[in-house]
Design a protein around this motif. Structure first.
Motif, short mmCIF file in Angstrom:
data_model
loop_
_atom_site.label_atom_id
_atom_site.label_comp_id
_atom_site.label_asym_id
_atom_site.label_seq_id
_atom_site.Cartn_x
_atom_site.Cartn_y
_atom_site.Cartn_z
N VAL A 90 0.86 -1.18 0.00
CA VAL A 90 0.00 0.00 0.00
C VAL A 90 0.90 1.24 0.00
CG1 VAL A 90 -1.77 1.28 1.30
CG2 VAL A 90 -1.81 -1.23 1.26
N LYS A 91 0.46 2.27 -0.69
CA LYS A 91 1.25 3.50 -0.80
C LYS A 91 0.50 4.66 -0.17
CE LYS A 91 1.89 5.01 -4.97
NZ LYS A 91 2.46 5.06 -6.33
N ILE A 116 0.76 8.65 -0.17
CA ILE A 116 1.43 9.80 -0.78
C ILE A 116 1.36 10.99 0.17
CG2 ILE A 116 1.27 11.53 -2.62
CD1 ILE A 116 0.66 9.32 -4.56
N GLU A 141 5.47 7.87 -0.01
CA GLU A 141 6.09 8.51 -1.18
C GLU A 141 5.81 10.01 -1.13
OE1 GLU A 141 5.51 8.60 -6.03
OE2 GLU A 141 5.09 6.74 -4.96
N VAL A 160 -3.09 11.23 -6.26
CA VAL A 160 -3.99 10.29 -5.59
C VAL A 160 -5.38 10.33 -6.23
CG1 VAL A 160 -5.10 9.68 -3.40
CG2 VAL A 160 -2.72 10.44 -3.42
N SER A 195 -5.54 8.15 -9.17
CA SER A 195 -5.15 6.75 -8.97
C SER A 195 -6.38 5.84 -8.95
CB SER A 195 -4.39 6.59 -7.64
OG SER A 195 -3.16 7.31 -7.67
N TYR A 241 -5.21 0.96 -2.58
CA TYR A 241 -3.76 0.76 -2.54
C TYR A 241 -2.96 2.05 -2.67
CZ TYR A 241 -4.58 -4.22 -2.57
OH TYR A 241 -4.99 -5.49 -2.22
N THR A 242 -3.66 3.16 -2.92
CA THR A 242 -3.02 4.48 -2.92
C THR A 242 -3.83 5.41 -2.05
OG1 THR A 242 -2.19 4.15 -5.18
CG2 THR A 242 -2.18 6.39 -4.32
N THR A 280 -13.29 4.05 -4.32
CA THR A 280 -12.75 3.02 -3.45
C THR A 280 -13.90 2.30 -2.74
OG1 THR A 280 -10.73 4.31 -3.10
CG2 THR A 280 -11.19 2.57 -1.50
#
Length: 323
Positions: free
Chosen positions: A32-33, A35, A66, A80, A83, A88-89, A260
């Motif tokens: 998972v990221k 930002i 990140e 984002v 995305s 996962y973001t 999401t």
């Protein structure tokens, strides 16, 4: 024969449904990221990395932070917003990005109200009015007098136009009746580096970003922007002691792209709240001068709408705009 066909079809449908159910239950099935829309080292970054570590432990998957800095946080937020909506973001936003920027910037490449979904407000904390040790003022009243005697000559740094650290300084300047000059950076850590070096004279960073520099003596703290003093810097006055009624709090929260799934949002919120409200994490936040919030997606969204309305009025009254 008909019964046999129905059984075969039913078995086939069940076989197709099982992987989908397993996939939903298995989230997260890959890294998972998160930002962070500012440079590393600022308060938003600090909060994100603290939370990412604990979520990674609980999820059994890497949670990677990140940094995508620039445009007052809009570059990272846009990344984002564009995305996939799969959980996962995520965005670790500061309050100004989704409440003030829509009113500050003439054009945005995304719509925070439509393209991002609130998950939970992670933490809140004050900013702190700090100056270079060479500035001839031992407290906030002396600094205000110094700034009034030198209009436009005091340069203050921020994490970028429209950020919490910019607006906190604008609020302070308005309340104090002083005329100071804004110097925007791509993150509060960059502004603090120049402040320590003497290139600028003042900043209003989040306390979490500045506390180490204050404790080491590299920066002189004049006041925290909360109504009362902060336990991590008890010798630093509250701005309200010199400016009755003054308060400016910052916050940091998780958001995800629109689309999401609700069950994924619910999972992120509940797992984050479990981390945030633990004694261990409360202590980590307290060391940064912050406190956890951990509210629900609906409560967080309502708070964003309310704050956005307040900033719209302030920005219009003070004519604060950005390109």
């Amino acid at each position: 024969m008909k019964t046999k066909v129905i059984k075969v079809l039913g078995a086939a449908l069940l076989a197709l449904a099982m992987p989908l159910a397993a996939q939903a239950q298995a989230w997260p099935a890959k890294p998972v990221k998160i930002i962070v829309p500012f440079a590393a080292g600022g308060a938003t970054d600090v909060v994100a990395r603290l939370l990412a570590q604990k979520l990674s432990e609980g999820w059994g998957q890497p949670v990677v932070v990140e940094n995508k800095a620039g445009a007052g946080g809009n570059i990272g937020a846009d990344a984002v917003a564009k995305s996939p909506g799969d959980g996962y973001t995520m965005l670790m936003t500061s309050g100004s990005i989704v409440t003030a920027n829509p009113h500050m910037y003439k054009t945005l490449t995304y719509d925070p109200a439509k393209d991002l979904v609130a998950v939970t407000n992670v933490a809140t904390g004050p900013q702190v009015i700090v100056v270079h040790p060479g500035v001839p003022a031992k407290d906030l009243k002396e600094f205000i007098a110094y700034a009034k005697a030198n209009p436009k000559k005091v340069n203050f740094g921020s994490a970028g136009i429209g950020t919490q650290t910019h607006l906190a300084a604008e609020n302070f300047a308005f309340a104090a009746g002083i005329d100071i000059t804004h110097v925007p950076y791509k993150g509060e850590s960059a502004a603090l580096t120049d402040l320590i070096g003497g290139q600028i004279q003042m900043a209003t960073p989040n306390l979490a970003a500045a506390i180490g520099h204050i404790q080491s003596g590299k920066l002189k703290a004049l006041a925290v922007t909360s109504k009362a003093r902060n336990a991590q810097v008890p010798d630093v006055a509250a701005a309200a002691e010199a400016l009755p009624g003054f308060e400016n709090a910052g916050w940091f929260g998780l958001m995800v792209p629109a689309g999401t799934p609700a069950d994924v949002i619910d999972r992120i919120q509940k797992d984050s709240a479990k981390v945030l409200l633990s004694a261990e994490f409360r202590e980590k936040l307290a060391q940064q001068g912050m406190a956890p919030v951990a509210n629900t997606p609906s409560d967080f969204a309502a708070a964003i709408r309310e704050e956005s309305g307040r900033w719209a009025r302030v920005i219009k009254e003070r004519n604060l705009t950005a390109q």
